[in-house]
Design a protein around this motif. Structure first.
Motif, short mmCIF file in Angstrom:
data_model
loop_
_atom_site.label_atom_id
_atom_site.label_comp_id
_atom_site.label_asym_id
_atom_site.label_seq_id
_atom_site.Cartn_x
_atom_site.Cartn_y
_atom_site.Cartn_z
N LYS A 191 2.03 9.45 -5.74
CA LYS A 191 2.53 10.80 -5.49
C LYS A 191 3.59 11.19 -6.51
CE LYS A 191 1.39 13.01 -2.66
NZ LYS A 191 0.24 13.96 -2.61
N LYS A 192 4.45 10.23 -6.86
CA LYS A 192 5.48 10.51 -7.85
C LYS A 192 4.85 10.84 -9.20
CE LYS A 192 9.56 8.48 -10.06
NZ LYS A 192 10.43 7.27 -10.14
N LYS A 193 3.83 10.08 -9.55
CA LYS A 193 3.15 10.32 -10.81
C LYS A 193 2.48 11.69 -10.80
CE LYS A 193 -0.31 8.34 -13.91
NZ LYS A 193 -1.30 7.24 -14.10
N GLU A 194 1.86 12.06 -9.67
CA GLU A 194 1.21 13.36 -9.56
C GLU A 194 2.22 14.50 -9.72
OE1 GLU A 194 -0.78 13.33 -5.86
OE2 GLU A 194 -2.50 12.15 -6.58
N LYS A 195 3.41 14.33 -9.10
CA LYS A 195 4.44 15.37 -9.21
C LYS A 195 4.93 15.51 -10.66
CE LYS A 195 6.20 15.15 -4.48
NZ LYS A 195 7.37 14.87 -3.62
N GLU A 196 5.10 14.37 -11.31
CA GLU A 196 5.53 14.41 -12.71
C GLU A 196 4.49 15.09 -13.59
OE1 GLU A 196 6.27 10.37 -13.65
OE2 GLU A 196 8.26 10.30 -12.69
N GLU A 197 3.21 14.77 -13.33
CA GLU A 197 2.14 15.42 -14.11
C GLU A 197 2.08 16.91 -13.83
OE1 GLU A 197 -1.36 13.28 -13.07
OE2 GLU A 197 -0.94 11.58 -14.40
N GLU A 198 2.30 17.29 -12.56
CA GLU A 198 2.30 18.71 -12.22
C GLU A 198 3.45 19.44 -12.91
OE1 GLU A 198 2.58 21.58 -8.25
OE2 GLU A 198 2.41 19.40 -8.05
N GLU A 242 0.84 -1.21 0.00
CA GLU A 242 0.00 0.00 0.00
C GLU A 242 0.87 1.26 0.00
OE1 GLU A 242 -3.59 1.95 -0.25
OE2 GLU A 242 -3.19 -0.20 -0.32
N LYS A 243 1.95 1.22 0.78
CA LYS A 243 2.86 2.37 0.84
C LYS A 243 3.54 2.59 -0.51
CE LYS A 243 6.77 4.21 3.44
NZ LYS A 243 7.72 3.96 4.56
N GLN A 244 3.95 1.52 -1.15
CA GLN A 244 4.59 1.63 -2.47
C GLN A 244 3.62 2.19 -3.50
OE1 GLN A 244 6.18 -2.21 -3.46
NE2 GLN A 244 7.73 -2.16 -1.85
N ARG A 245 2.36 1.73 -3.44
CA ARG A 245 1.35 2.29 -4.37
C ARG A 245 1.15 3.78 -4.12
NH1 ARG A 245 -1.24 -2.79 -3.61
NH2 ARG A 245 -2.47 -1.95 -1.89
N TYR A 246 1.12 4.17 -2.84
CA TYR A 246 0.92 5.58 -2.50
C TYR A 246 2.10 6.42 -3.01
CZ TYR A 246 0.59 9.80 0.35
OH TYR A 246 0.54 11.10 0.75
N LEU A 247 3.33 5.94 -2.77
CA LEU A 247 4.51 6.68 -3.23
C LEU A 247 4.54 6.78 -4.75
CD1 LEU A 247 7.23 5.23 -0.81
CD2 LEU A 247 6.11 7.47 -0.70
N ALA A 248 4.16 5.69 -5.41
CA ALA A 248 4.13 5.71 -6.88
C ALA A 248 3.11 6.72 -7.38
CB ALA A 248 3.82 4.32 -7.41
#
Length: 307
Positions: free
Chosen positions: A132-139, A124-130
């Motif tokens: 957030k990383k995707k959101e930052k890249e999209e931003e 679950e933590k890995q999915r959450y970090l992934a």
């Protein structure tokens, strides 16, 4: 246990007739050794019994009237007690062994459950970090797109106003926006300031007619809201400039047309329509426009304190 005593003469006669000895003995025993006829009748009645050819066994006949007495010695009592104690200890050992086995199984089950829970939490933590990383890249990609769009819009505005291209030596305003530590997208901040200035100008130029100003704000909010709710409907993205209602509410008020242009509207050839192309519909800009209009409508001091 011993073979029961039966009538020897009757037993020999039954064997002579061809009956096996176990069957003959069983027949005589259970018919009471009374007669040959009774034994034969018993065989006929029980010929289908599964144990008919098994030698019967009975308890040894002990003569209770025997004059001999059986004495239980103290040593026998001690031996009996030792046997009971030994059996009791054996039972306790087996119970303790069984309890230890159960405890091991409980510990193993608890350990397996804990490991499964840890694996689930880790996934679950890995999915959450992934995520957030995707959101930052999209931003980041969105910011880069915004910067390019801002520069493009600035060039178009200067061209439309007949101004010369900006000198390369001039530091772009967008660079300053990048340095601001704000969570809002750059495009929203820039457009928000320009939209706010349009609404301030509209209110200052008609500060003696509050009802007309509010009607203009409401009309602009309707235009923006309809597009945000129905971005694929062309009828909401096209405004006839000669429409008397539009001219009365927005077109004749300084700042109204400019506000719509900041939302992405463009004049068509011949200045017949204001049109927002499908590929230029930007929900972020529309949301910013809606927020600025609502603020202007609800804040009684809006536009009065600015220079």
């Amino acid at each position: 246990m011993a073979v029961p005593q039966v009538n020897k003469k009757l037993l020999d006669e039954l064997e002579a007739m061809g009956f096996p000895r176990p069957r003959a003995t069983r027949a005589l025993h259970f018919s009471g050794n009374s007669s040959l006829e009774a034994a034969i009748e018993w065989v006929i009645d029980h010929e289908n019994d599964s144990d008919i050819d098994q030698m019967p066994l009975v308890a040894v006949d002990i003569n209770l009237d025997s004059p001999q007495t059986f004495h239980i010695t103290e040593q026998m009592k001690i031996k009996a007690q030792e046997l009971r104690t030994k059996e009791h200890k054996k039972k306790e050992v087996e119970e303790k062994k069984l309890e230890r086995q159960r405890e091991k199984e409980r510990i193993r089950a608890s350990k397996d459950l804990t490991e499964a829970k840890q694996i689930l939490e880790s996934n679950e933590k890995q999915r959450y970090l992934a995520l957030k990383k995707k959101e930052k890249e999209e931003e980041k990609r969105a910011r880069e797109k915004i910067l390019k769009k801002l520069e493009h819009d600035k060039v178009e505005r200067r061209s439309r106003l007949g101004l010369p291209p900006e000198s390369p030596s001039v530091k772009p305003a967008t660079h300053l926006l990048q340095e601001k530590t704000t969570s809002l997208p750059l495009k929203s901040v820039t457009n928000a300031e320009q939209m706010r200035e349009c609404l301030r100008s509209l209110k200052r130029n008609h500060q003696n007619d509050g009802a007309r100003v509010r009607r203009a704000f409401e009309t602009l909010l309707i235009y923006v809201g309809n597009i945000a709710k129905n971005p694929d409907e062309e009828k909401f993205r096209k405004i006839r400039l000669t429409n008397p209602l539009f001219q009365d509410r927005v077109g004749n008020l300084r700042g109204g047309m400019e506000f719509l242009e900041l939302c992405g509207f463009e004049r068509t050839e011949g200045d017949e329509f204001l049109y927002l192309p499908d590929d230029k519909v930007d929900m972020e800009i529309l949301n910013t426009a809606g927020s600025e209009l609502k603020s202007a409508m609800t804040n009684p001091f809006f536009g009065l304190l600015s220079v």
